[in-house]
Design a protein around this motif. Structure first.
Motif, PDB file in Angstrom:
ATOM      1  N   GLU A  86       0.903  -1.270   0.093  1.00  0.00           N
ATOM      2  CA  GLU A  86       0.040   0.069   0.039  1.00  0.00           C
ATOM      3  C   GLU A  86       0.893   1.246  -0.019  1.00  0.00           C
ATOM      4  O   GLU A  86       0.647   2.324  -0.519  1.00  0.00           O
ATOM      5  CB  GLU A  86      -0.921  -0.020   1.345  1.00  0.00           C
ATOM      6  N   ARG A  87       1.826   1.384   0.587  1.00  0.00           N
ATOM      7  CA  ARG A  87       2.989   2.341   0.706  1.00  0.00           C
ATOM      8  C   ARG A  87       3.414   2.748  -0.719  1.00  0.00           C
ATOM      9  O   ARG A  87       3.687   3.890  -1.017  1.00  0.00           O
ATOM     10  CB  ARG A  87       4.044   2.227   1.664  1.00  0.00           C
ATOM     11  N   PHE A  88       3.637   1.678  -1.724  1.00  0.00           N
ATOM     12  CA  PHE A  88       3.756   1.968  -2.979  1.00  0.00           C
ATOM     13  C   PHE A  88       2.879   2.974  -3.545  1.00  0.00           C
ATOM     14  O   PHE A  88       3.466   3.908  -4.428  1.00  0.00           O
ATOM     15  CB  PHE A  88       3.929   0.726  -3.779  1.00  0.00           C
ATOM     16  N   GLY A 125       1.522   8.924  -2.575  1.00  0.00           N
ATOM     17  CA  GLY A 125       2.053  10.273  -3.708  1.00  0.00           C
ATOM     18  C   GLY A 125       1.940   9.789  -4.903  1.00  0.00           C
ATOM     19  O   GLY A 125       2.483  10.350  -5.928  1.00  0.00           O
ATOM     20  N   SER A 126       1.437   8.454  -5.312  1.00  0.00           N
ATOM     21  CA  SER A 126       1.344   7.897  -6.902  1.00  0.00           C
ATOM     22  C   SER A 126       0.145   8.367  -7.328  1.00  0.00           C
ATOM     23  O   SER A 126      -0.958   8.829  -6.694  1.00  0.00           O
ATOM     24  CB  SER A 126       1.336   6.566  -6.718  1.00  0.00           C
ATOM     25  N   ASP A 127       0.169   8.776  -8.497  1.00  0.00           N
ATOM     26  CA  ASP A 127      -0.941   8.949  -9.517  1.00  0.00           C
ATOM     27  C   ASP A 127      -2.131   7.886  -9.472  1.00  0.00           C
ATOM     28  O   ASP A 127      -3.212   8.094 -10.021  1.00  0.00           O
ATOM     29  CB  ASP A 127      -0.617   9.505 -10.956  1.00  0.00           C
ATOM     30  N   ASP A 128      -1.559   6.667  -9.257  1.00  0.00           N
ATOM     31  CA  ASP A 128      -2.202   5.457  -9.144  1.00  0.00           C
ATOM     32  C   ASP A 128      -3.150   4.905  -7.880  1.00  0.00           C
ATOM     33  O   ASP A 128      -3.701   4.503  -7.986  1.00  0.00           O
ATOM     34  CB  ASP A 128      -1.570   4.207  -9.597  1.00  0.00           C
ATOM     35  N   ARG A 129      -3.055   6.085  -7.120  1.00  0.00           N
ATOM     36  CA  ARG A 129      -3.617   5.844  -5.751  1.00  0.00           C
ATOM     37  C   ARG A 129      -5.197   5.856  -6.168  1.00  0.00           C
ATOM     38  O   ARG A 129      -5.663   6.885  -6.893  1.00  0.00           O
ATOM     39  CB  ARG A 129      -3.314   7.182  -4.938  1.00  0.00           C
ATOM     40  N   GLY A 130      -5.797   5.081  -5.603  1.00  0.00           N
ATOM     41  CA  GLY A 130      -7.300   4.828  -5.683  1.00  0.00           C
ATOM     42  C   GLY A 130      -7.396   3.760  -6.978  1.00  0.00           C
ATOM     43  O   GLY A 130      -8.680   3.557  -7.305  1.00  0.00           O
ATOM     44  N   CYS A 131      -6.592   3.350  -7.643  1.00  0.00           N
ATOM     45  CA  CYS A 131      -6.835   2.598  -8.847  1.00  0.00           C
ATOM     46  C   CYS A 131      -7.403   1.278  -8.438  1.00  0.00           C
ATOM     47  O   CYS A 131      -7.497   0.720  -7.163  1.00  0.00           O
ATOM     48  CB  CYS A 131      -5.508   2.159  -9.507  1.00  0.00           C
ATOM     49  N   PRO A 132      -7.914   0.439  -9.166  1.00  0.00           N
ATOM     50  CA  PRO A 132      -8.543  -0.909  -8.581  1.00  0.00           C
ATOM     51  C   PRO A 132      -7.500  -1.828  -7.760  1.00  0.00           C
ATOM     52  O   PRO A 132      -7.985  -2.328  -6.827  1.00  0.00           O
ATOM     53  CB  PRO A 132      -8.806  -1.927 -10.043  1.00  0.00           C
ATOM     54  N   LEU A 133      -6.166  -1.794  -8.362  1.00  0.00           N
ATOM     55  CA  LEU A 133      -5.054  -2.773  -7.464  1.00  0.00           C
ATOM     56  C   LEU A 133      -4.941  -2.110  -5.945  1.00  0.00           C
ATOM     57  O   LEU A 133      -4.889  -2.801  -5.138  1.00  0.00           O
ATOM     58  CB  LEU A 133      -3.930  -2.615  -8.297  1.00  0.00           C
ATOM     59  N   HIS A 134      -5.083  -0.670  -5.972  1.00  0.00           N
ATOM     60  CA  HIS A 134      -4.715   0.175  -4.782  1.00  0.00           C
ATOM     61  C   HIS A 134      -5.922  -0.480  -3.957  1.00  0.00           C
ATOM     62  O   HIS A 134      -5.807  -0.734  -2.699  1.00  0.00           O
ATOM     63  CB  HIS A 134      -4.527   1.500  -4.898  1.00  0.00           C
ATOM     64  N   GLN A 135      -7.270  -0.134  -4.480  1.00  0.00           N
ATOM     65  CA  GLN A 135      -8.432  -0.707  -3.742  1.00  0.00           C
ATOM     66  C   GLN A 135      -8.336  -2.067  -3.140  1.00  0.00           C
ATOM     67  O   GLN A 135      -8.989  -2.185  -1.946  1.00  0.00           O
ATOM     68  CB  GLN A 135      -9.598  -0.327  -4.652  1.00  0.00           C
ATOM     69  N   LYS A 136      -8.107  -3.044  -4.203  1.00  0.00           N
ATOM     70  CA  LYS A 136      -7.875  -4.313  -3.574  1.00  0.00           C
ATOM     71  C   LYS A 136      -6.848  -4.384  -2.435  1.00  0.00           C
ATOM     72  O   LYS A 136      -7.105  -5.628  -1.613  1.00  0.00           O
ATOM     73  CB  LYS A 136      -7.530  -5.276  -4.841  1.00  0.00           C
ATOM     74  N   ILE A 137      -5.848  -3.933  -2.579  1.00  0.00           N
ATOM     75  CA  ILE A 137      -4.940  -3.828  -1.530  1.00  0.00           C
ATOM     76  C   ILE A 137      -5.501  -3.516  -0.126  1.00  0.00           C
ATOM     77  O   ILE A 137      -5.502  -4.121   1.140  1.00  0.00           O
ATOM     78  CB  ILE A 137      -3.616  -3.241  -1.803  1.00  0.00           C
ATOM     79  N   LEU A 138      -6.226  -2.523  -0.225  1.00  0.00           N
ATOM     80  CA  LEU A 138      -6.731  -1.947   1.072  1.00  0.00           C
ATOM     81  C   LEU A 138      -7.689  -2.674   1.545  1.00  0.00           C
ATOM     82  O   LEU A 138      -8.286  -2.761   2.617  1.00  0.00           O
ATOM     83  CB  LEU A 138      -7.471  -0.351   0.644  1.00  0.00           C
ATOM     84  N   ALA A 139      -8.440  -3.218   0.665  1.00  0.00           N
ATOM     85  CA  ALA A 139      -9.689  -4.302   1.156  1.00  0.00           C
ATOM     86  C   ALA A 139      -8.940  -5.401   1.789  1.00  0.00           C
ATOM     87  O   ALA A 139      -9.222  -5.877   2.775  1.00  0.00           O
ATOM     88  CB  ALA A 139     -10.522  -4.536  -0.233  1.00  0.00           C
ATOM     89  N   ALA A 140      -7.776  -6.050   1.175  1.00  0.00           N
ATOM     90  CA  ALA A 140      -7.096  -7.004   1.936  1.00  0.00           C
ATOM     91  C   ALA A 140      -6.863  -6.685   3.315  1.00  0.00           C
ATOM     92  O   ALA A 140      -6.862  -7.544   4.052  1.00  0.00           O
ATOM     93  CB  ALA A 140      -6.034  -7.677   0.958  1.00  0.00           C
ATOM     94  N   ILE A 141      -6.250  -5.701   3.472  1.00  0.00           N
ATOM     95  CA  ILE A 141      -5.765  -5.001   4.659  1.00  0.00           C
ATOM     96  C   ILE A 141      -6.743  -5.080   5.775  1.00  0.00           C
ATOM     97  O   ILE A 141      -6.710  -5.738   6.740  1.00  0.00           O
ATOM     98  CB  ILE A 141      -5.137  -3.605   4.345  1.00  0.00           C
ATOM     99  N   ASP A 142      -8.169  -4.685   5.208  1.00  0.00           N
ATOM    100  CA  ASP A 142      -9.200  -4.657   6.238  1.00  0.00           C
ATOM    101  C   ASP A 142      -9.454  -6.036   6.532  1.00  0.00           C
ATOM    102  O   ASP A 142      -9.943  -6.394   7.605  1.00  0.00           O
ATOM    103  CB  ASP A 142     -10.367  -4.173   5.444  1.00  0.00           C
ATOM    104  N   THR A 143      -9.524  -6.739   5.558  1.00  0.00           N
ATOM    105  CA  THR A 143      -9.996  -8.321   5.616  1.00  0.00           C
ATOM    106  C   THR A 143      -8.927  -9.100   6.708  1.00  0.00           C
ATOM    107  O   THR A 143      -9.353  -9.797   7.869  1.00  0.00           O
ATOM    108  CB  THR A 143     -10.048  -9.234   4.240  1.00  0.00           C
TER     109      THR A 143
END
Length: 79
Positions: free
Chosen positions: A50-52, A55-73
Motif C-alpha cells: 500500500e505504501r507504494f 503520492g502516486s497518480d495510481d492511488r485509488g486504482c483498482p489494485l490499490h483498492q484491492k490492497i486496502l480491502a485485503a488489509i481490512d480483511t
C-alpha cells in the motif's frame, strides 16, 4: 457342522452426523488458525504494498483498492 465363532462381517455403518459435523468444524478451526498465524506477516506485506501508492497518480486504482480491502480483511481475521 456349524462354526462356533463365525467371522465378523465388515461394518457398513457410517459415522454419525454429529461426528461428521465436529470433524468438519475441527478442520475449519485448524484452517482459521493457520490463516491467522500468518496474518501478521501478510498484513506487513500488504501495508508495504500500500505504501507504494503513497503520492502516486495510481492511488485509488483498482489494485490499490484491492490492497486496502485485503488489509481490512486481514485485520478483521486476525482479531
Amino acid at each position: 457342522m456349524s462354526a462356533a465363532n463365525p467371522a465378523p462381517e465388515p461394518s457398513t455403518e457410517r459415522p454419525s452426523l454429529p461426528a461428521v459435523r465436529s470433524a468438519g468444524a475441527t478442520e475449519k478451526t485448524r484452517a482459521k488458525a493457520r490463516f491467522t498465524a500468518g496474518a501478521p506477516d501478510l498484513l506487513k506485506a500488504l501495508v508495504e504494498a500500500e505504501r507504494f501508492f503513497d503520492g502516486s497518480d495510481d492511488r485509488g486504482c483498482p489494485l490499490h483498492q484491492k490492497i486496502l480491502a485485503a488489509i481490512d480483511t486481514v485485520k478483521g481475521g486476525a482479531a
